[in-house]
Motif scaffolding. Structure first.
Motif, mmCIF file in Angstrom:
data_model
loop_
_atom_site.group_PDB
_atom_site.id
_atom_site.type_symbol
_atom_site.label_atom_id
_atom_site.label_comp_id
_atom_site.label_asym_id
_atom_site.label_seq_id
_atom_site.Cartn_x
_atom_site.Cartn_y
_atom_site.Cartn_z
ATOM 1 N N VAL A 57 0.861 -1.185 0.000
ATOM 2 C CA VAL A 57 0.000 0.000 0.000
ATOM 3 C C VAL A 57 0.896 1.233 0.000
ATOM 4 O O VAL A 57 1.782 1.358 0.848
ATOM 5 N N ASN A 58 0.693 2.101 -0.969
ATOM 6 C CA ASN A 58 1.388 3.383 -1.007
ATOM 7 C C ASN A 58 0.425 4.460 -0.548
ATOM 8 O O ASN A 58 -0.718 4.506 -1.015
ATOM 9 N N LEU A 59 0.884 5.291 0.352
ATOM 10 C CA LEU A 59 0.054 6.353 0.908
ATOM 11 C C LEU A 59 0.779 7.679 0.783
ATOM 12 O O LEU A 59 1.872 7.847 1.327
ATOM 13 N N PHE A 104 3.625 0.662 2.765
ATOM 14 C CA PHE A 104 3.258 -0.276 3.815
ATOM 15 C C PHE A 104 3.123 -1.691 3.262
ATOM 16 O O PHE A 104 2.771 -1.877 2.102
ATOM 17 N N LYS A 105 3.351 -2.655 4.116
ATOM 18 C CA LYS A 105 2.971 -4.033 3.827
ATOM 19 C C LYS A 105 1.706 -4.283 4.625
ATOM 20 O O LYS A 105 1.693 -4.144 5.852
ATOM 21 N N MET A 106 0.622 -4.614 3.920
ATOM 22 C CA MET A 106 -0.644 -4.910 4.578
ATOM 23 C C MET A 106 -0.876 -6.415 4.502
ATOM 24 O O MET A 106 -0.890 -6.992 3.419
ATOM 25 N N THR A 107 -1.031 -7.019 5.668
ATOM 26 C CA THR A 107 -1.338 -8.439 5.753
ATOM 27 C C THR A 107 -2.739 -8.569 6.335
ATOM 28 O O THR A 107 -3.019 -8.080 7.429
ATOM 29 N N ILE A 108 -3.601 -9.209 5.567
ATOM 30 C CA ILE A 108 -4.994 -9.360 5.979
ATOM 31 C C ILE A 108 -5.156 -10.738 6.611
ATOM 32 O O ILE A 108 -4.759 -11.747 6.014
ATOM 33 N N PRO A 113 -8.719 -6.943 12.188
ATOM 34 C CA PRO A 113 -8.211 -5.924 11.253
ATOM 35 C C PRO A 113 -6.951 -6.383 10.532
ATOM 36 O O PRO A 113 -6.247 -7.279 10.994
ATOM 37 N N PRO A 114 -6.646 -5.737 9.407
ATOM 38 C CA PRO A 114 -5.377 -6.022 8.735
ATOM 39 C C PRO A 114 -4.213 -5.487 9.568
ATOM 40 O O PRO A 114 -4.390 -4.590 10.392
ATOM 41 N N GLU A 115 -3.043 -6.053 9.339
ATOM 42 C CA GLU A 115 -1.818 -5.543 9.962
ATOM 43 C C GLU A 115 -1.131 -4.656 8.935
ATOM 44 O O GLU A 115 -0.980 -5.036 7.781
ATOM 45 N N MET A 116 -0.716 -3.475 9.361
ATOM 46 C CA MET A 116 -0.028 -2.535 8.480
ATOM 47 C C MET A 116 1.355 -2.269 9.058
ATOM 48 O O MET A 116 1.474 -1.847 10.209
ATOM 49 N N GLN A 169 12.685 3.339 5.046
ATOM 50 C CA GLN A 169 12.005 4.612 4.833
ATOM 51 C C GLN A 169 12.364 5.527 5.995
ATOM 52 O O GLN A 169 12.315 5.125 7.147
ATOM 53 N N ASN A 170 12.727 6.718 5.690
ATOM 54 C CA ASN A 170 13.183 7.665 6.705
ATOM 55 C C ASN A 170 11.985 8.323 7.386
ATOM 56 O O ASN A 170 11.758 9.517 7.254
#
Length: 127
Positions: free
Chosen positions: A43-45, A59-63, A71-74, A80-81
């Motif tokens: 996921v790019n935000l 982010f890595k989202m694990t559902i 909930p999913p884990e983010m 990333q700084n």
């Protein structure tokens, strides 16, 4: 271990939520499945407002297989700084990723569980 029926239910809900995101994109958010794993996504935000405006986080989202009950884990991808020095809700984890404490994901360190806090199965991946 989740039953096949529960996994099928989670997959159906994930497909529905992803279709919602495709039909009604959220400003500044991109999502892509990781390989063939229907439970893992990048996921790019892009932060569009506030003091962090213009920053793009990945982010890595694990559902979980019992989604939407849980909930999913983010996790913020490594290298990333953007860490605790920028925001007090971001923490380093032992695997190089960064965790962030958010009530809606059910991982708040300072639990304030009220009637209107935490995860609800009514929330979608767009929420």
């Amino acid at each position: 271990m989740e039953s096949n029926k529960n996994i099928a239910r989670a997959l159906k809900r994930i497909r529905r939520d992803l279709l919602e995101l495709e039909n009604e994109p959220a400003d500044g958010i991109g999502i892509a499945q990781i390989g063939d794993d229907a439970f893992s996504y990048v996921v790019n935000l892009k932060i569009n407002y506030g003091v962090y405006e213009g920053i793009i986080l990945q982010f890595k989202m694990t559902i979980p297989t019992n989604f939407p009950v849980s909930p999913p884990e983010m996790l913020i991808y490594p290298l990333q700084n953007f860490g605790h020095e920028f925001h007090h809700h971001i923490y380093d984890s032992s695997n190089g990723y960064k965790k962030f404490c958010v009530d809606i994901l059910g991982n708040a360190v300072m639990s304030t569980h009220t009637a209107k806090s935490g995860w609800s199965s009514a929330y979608t991946l767009k929420a």
